[in-house]
Every structure is written in C-alpha cells, then in structure tokens.
Design an enzyme around this catalytic site. Sequence first.
Site, PDB file in Angstrom:
ATOM      1  N   LEU A 141       0.759  -0.789  -0.293  1.00  0.00           N
ATOM      2  CA  LEU A 141       0.303  -0.390   0.470  1.00  0.00           C
ATOM      3  C   LEU A 141       1.207   1.437   0.142  1.00  0.00           C
ATOM      4  O   LEU A 141       0.717   2.340   0.905  1.00  0.00           O
ATOM      5  CB  LEU A 141      -1.376   0.126   1.119  1.00  0.00           C
ATOM      6  CG  LEU A 141      -2.477   0.855   0.734  1.00  0.00           C
ATOM      7  CD1 LEU A 141      -2.930   0.101  -0.595  1.00  0.00           C
ATOM      8  CD2 LEU A 141      -3.407  -0.080   1.882  1.00  0.00           C
ATOM      9  N   HIS A 142       1.476   1.140  -0.895  1.00  0.00           N
ATOM     10  CA  HIS A 142       2.496   2.872  -1.518  1.00  0.00           C
ATOM     11  C   HIS A 142       1.368   3.497  -1.919  1.00  0.00           C
ATOM     12  O   HIS A 142       0.135   3.710  -1.567  1.00  0.00           O
ATOM     13  CB  HIS A 142       3.826   2.599  -2.391  1.00  0.00           C
ATOM     14  CG  HIS A 142       2.920   2.241  -3.265  1.00  0.00           C
ATOM     15  ND1 HIS A 142       3.156   3.413  -4.708  1.00  0.00           N
ATOM     16  CD2 HIS A 142       2.606   1.126  -4.449  1.00  0.00           C
ATOM     17  CE1 HIS A 142       2.112   2.511  -5.543  1.00  0.00           C
ATOM     18  NE2 HIS A 142       2.584   1.277  -5.519  1.00  0.00           N
ATOM     19  N   ALA A 143       1.991   5.146  -1.975  1.00  0.00           N
ATOM     20  CA  ALA A 143       1.635   6.424  -2.871  1.00  0.00           C
ATOM     21  C   ALA A 143       0.725   5.985  -3.237  1.00  0.00           C
ATOM     22  O   ALA A 143      -0.937   6.288  -2.525  1.00  0.00           O
ATOM     23  CB  ALA A 143       2.390   7.042  -2.514  1.00  0.00           C
TER      24      ALA A 143
END
Length: 86
Positions: free
Chosen positions: A13-15
Amino acid sequence: MERLVSIKNASGLHARPAGMFVKKAAEFKATVEVIAKGKTVNAKSIMGIMSLGLAKGDELTISAKGEDEETAVNTLVELIESGFGE
C-alpha cells in the site's frame, strides 16, 4: 461491520494505491477505519494509511460504522483484492 483482507499487489500500500484507497473511502458517509499491526487509523487519512507501512501479504481489517457501512467495507475490500490494477 468489519472484514479482514490481505494486501495483494506486489508493492504493498504505497502512495498511489493508498491515495486510491483514501479517495474511495472518502466517498462514504460512514466512519471507516483500518486496523493493522496493532494500530487503528482513519481510512480517509492518507498519512494514517501510509503510516501503517502495509506490504504484500499483510492483513488488515476494514471497519465501518454508519448508514452505508456495508457498502463502504465491501467496496474497499474489493479495491484491495483487485491489487489496485498493479
């Protein structure tokens, strides 16, 4: 209402997926929270979601309270299970 789900996309769940998640959560009137790694954060807060540092395979619980809680939880679980199109 609550449901447990695992992160599917390789980069976690990166940017970009966190932004998609928060934007989708904000569409609902219900109070939506994400519970993971012993922390509870507001699902409508990009900083809250990013602070969890969720990676592929990590489990999280999506919890919602309010008039559209069932739709909110199911929609957000589907978004995570889709891998955010990655």
